[in-house]
Structures are given as structure tokens and as C-alpha cells.
Design an enzyme around this catalytic site. Sequence first.
Site, PDB file in Angstrom:
ATOM      1  N   CYS A   1       1.760 -12.237   1.137  1.00 47.58           N
ATOM      2  CA  CYS A   1       1.467 -10.854   0.702  1.00 47.58           C
ATOM      3  C   CYS A   1       2.246 -10.200  -0.414  1.00 47.58           C
ATOM      4  O   CYS A   1       1.729  -9.104  -0.826  1.00 47.58           O
ATOM      5  CB  CYS A   1       1.476 -10.001   1.788  1.00 47.58           C
ATOM      6  SG  CYS A   1       0.281 -10.720   3.234  1.00 47.58           S
TER       7      CYS A   1
ATOM      8  N   HIS B   1       1.942  -2.360   0.620  1.00 55.07           N
ATOM      9  CA  HIS B   1       0.895  -3.389   1.161  1.00 55.07           C
ATOM     10  C   HIS B   1       0.423  -3.003   2.488  1.00 55.07           C
ATOM     11  O   HIS B   1       0.971  -2.511   3.095  1.00 55.07           O
ATOM     12  CB  HIS B   1       1.649  -5.016   1.179  1.00 55.07           C
ATOM     13  CG  HIS B   1       1.060  -5.790   2.125  1.00 55.07           C
ATOM     14  ND1 HIS B   1      -0.324  -6.326   1.747  1.00 55.07           N
ATOM     15  CD2 HIS B   1       1.472  -6.882   3.327  1.00 55.07           C
ATOM     16  CE1 HIS B   1      -0.612  -7.173   2.619  1.00 55.07           C
ATOM     17  NE2 HIS B   1       0.305  -7.294   3.415  1.00 55.07           N
TER      18      HIS B   1
ATOM     19  N   ASN C   1      -5.924  -6.400   6.254  1.00 52.69           N
ATOM     20  CA  ASN C   1      -4.798  -7.097   5.412  1.00 52.69           C
ATOM     21  C   ASN C   1      -5.549  -7.951   4.443  1.00 52.69           C
ATOM     22  O   ASN C   1      -5.785  -8.956   4.844  1.00 52.69           O
ATOM     23  CB  ASN C   1      -3.950  -7.318   6.222  1.00 52.69           C
ATOM     24  CG  ASN C   1      -2.819  -8.176   5.548  1.00 52.69           C
ATOM     25  OD1 ASN C   1      -2.802  -8.260   4.161  1.00 52.69           O
ATOM     26  ND2 ASN C   1      -1.735  -8.571   6.163  1.00 52.69           N
TER      27      ASN C   1
END
Length: 344
Positions: free
Chosen positions: A124, A271, A301
Site C-alpha cells: 500500500c 493511506h 482500502n
Amino acid sequence: MAYEIVATGMAVPPRRVSNDELAQKLDTSDEWIRSHTGIGNRHIADEHTAASDLAVQAAQSALHMLVERDPSLGGSYEAAVQSLDMVVVATATPDFYGFPSTACLVQDRLGAHRAGAVDVVAGCTAFIYALETAAGMLALKDSRRRALVIGAEILSKVTNWQDRSTCVLFGDGAGAVILEKTDAPTKGQGRRGLLRSILGSDGSGGEHLILRRGGSRNPYRAGETLDLPPVIEMNGRAVYNFAVKAVTDTIDALLTEEGISVEDLAWIVPHQANARIVQAAAKRFGIPEEKFFLNIEEYANTSAASIPIALDEMNRSGKLHRGDLILMVGFGAGLTYGGNLLIW
Ligand code: ACO
């Protein structure tokens, strides 16, 4: 030389899946998911859509914005495409594992004939790494001026839809930015662009977030039947603890290196993995939570896509103003972490 984001774009699949819809097939609830993560919905791709499809849509949207903003392109989308020197795609869910790279597929579909193309893999955190990688590539050759930097993921195809502790967390999407080398000042009044980045890793935590099957460590064997496709295996508590420390340490280090305080920041763009991670970081710094841009409620996500999707939403809704100091911060599989500090 300055390295500025001059256009943004994003794309998500049209199918929007709510927590309530997941709760119809899984032992979970809207209340549990919202209270533990801040997630309300996610967008899920159909079976024919791969990461490059969303990447191309996000890129086209950014290129159209570039055409509007750069008068030297004379209104020509084709000229915008041909102005690209690099295509960099941050992804953990490429169309094909290994090769060809998703960046090459995007380069071909756009027709960006002058551009080099490369994928960046850092879980990520990959978009944070990709932005710094792209700036480095522009810096190393005078004639390179523009890079298309994309975060694109189809996590739904590597998700175990029977595992409630992971499947509620992830969504599909892509975000794109166009990074341009300009002669804007990098010091003093009126400075713009990427100021500095931190790129970090702790590979000893690799087991905590892993796609175990399909690589050269665990290849498929002839005659083998799989109950499941390769899926995300995660130790959520270990990743959570790593993430809170990584986010706070990265913010701290970027502020210290730059000699500024948190009050100088217009936005922190984290994030989007779990709203509770952001709340813990906000508490540690005594930062109002409103300083963090969050859209996890809508998209969940999306791994490497989450920060560029957030940037595009902020840009198009007028939340970003020239001169704003923005800190992007991420963490993820690897384990990796990092941040970029830039002036819009
Ligand atoms: N619905 C209902 N109950 C659930 C669900 C669910 N979807 N998921 C887990 N539970 C249950 C568990 O079974 C457990 O029950 P038990 O106590 O009876 O055993 C209970 O809820 C608590 O489980 P925990 O795992 O302790 O829950 P926690 O509060 O730690 O939250 C979470 C779990 C949300 C996964 C959290 O640990 C987290 O966000 N971790 C970070 C994950 C992350 O950010 N990953 C992405 C990294 S980025 C990348 O590179 C992909």
C-alpha cells in the site's frame, strides 16, 4: 528544478457494495465494520476488469485535466499523451504476475509511444515510492519532463470472501497524477512541488501481510487443484500496530527534516486503511482529525490507489490551493512505510 503534480484523475468500478450487502453473506455487520474501520462501502470490479483497465481510465481523466490546464498542448489530448516520458504504475495486483508489467499495458493502451514504463511494488506504500521514483527519473535526464504516476488495484480478486477479518477491508480503484519537471522555485517564497520523501521498510514483517501462492517460492504444481485462488493473508493486529507507529514516525520525521510544525500543513493525506489508525496518529500529535483527508467510508482500502484517489477527489472539489503544504503518508505489505511532503 521543481517536481509538481499538474493534473489528477481517478476511476472506480461502478458496482458499489455496502457493508449491509456483505452482511447478507457473511457473519458481520455494518456496525462492526464502521466502528472498527470507518468503512461503509467499497467498489468491486466485474470479472472482466483488471488493474490496467482502471489505470487507463484514471490516466485518461488526468490527461484530460492536463489538456485543460496546459495551453501549450493547444487543446489536444493526443499531444498530452505524446508529452509523457514515463509511465509508472504502483500496484500489488498487476494484470499478470511478473510480466508484462501493468505499466507497459497502460503505455500501450494510451499510445504513449515516447514513454518508458515500469511497475513499482511496495504494498500500500507503492504510490509514495512511485512518486519519488518518477521524480528521480525526471531528474536524471534533461529531456524527461513528464511522468504519469498511477496507483491501481483490483484487490477483490485476491481477497478471500469467506474470511470476514480481511474481506470487509478492501476495494478496487485507481488514481493517477501527472508529475512535471518545472522551473518553479524550490526554495523561499513561491516554491512548489515535491520537497522531500521518506521511504522505509521492515522486511522482517513480511509474513504479516502476504500473498503466499503463485510466486517462485510457492509455484503452482502440475495436477494441483486449488480450493481458493491466491488470497491475502493478514495478521491484522500486527499490521495495525506497525501502521500506527509508521504513520506517526513518518509524519514526525518529515516535519523535523523540513524544520516545520504540523500547524504549517494544510492537509495530511494518509493511506486509507483504517480510520482508527488515523485517529491514533491524530491523537499522538494533538492534530485535529479534520486535517486528515479521509474517504475510506466510500472506497475502503484500495492499497496503492488510495492516496492518488484521495488527491483527485481533493483537487476536483477545490480543497487544494496553490501553496498548500501537503503531507502524504502510507504503510503496507513488505512491510513498507513512507511519506512525501509537497507544496501544491
Ligand atoms: N465482522 C465481525 N466481527 C469480526 C470481523 C468482521 N468483519 N472481523 C473480525 N471480527 C471479530 C474477530 O473474529 C474477533 O472476534 P473474537 O474476539 O471472538 O475472536 C473480534 O472481531 C476482534 O478481532 P480483532 O482482529 O482483534 O479486531 P481489531 O479490533 O484488531 O480489528 C482490523 C481488526 C480492522 C483488521 C484491524 O486489526 C486493522 O485494521 N489492522 C490493520 C489492517 C490493515 O491496515 N491492512 C492493510 C495494510 S495495507 C496493504 O499493504 C494491503
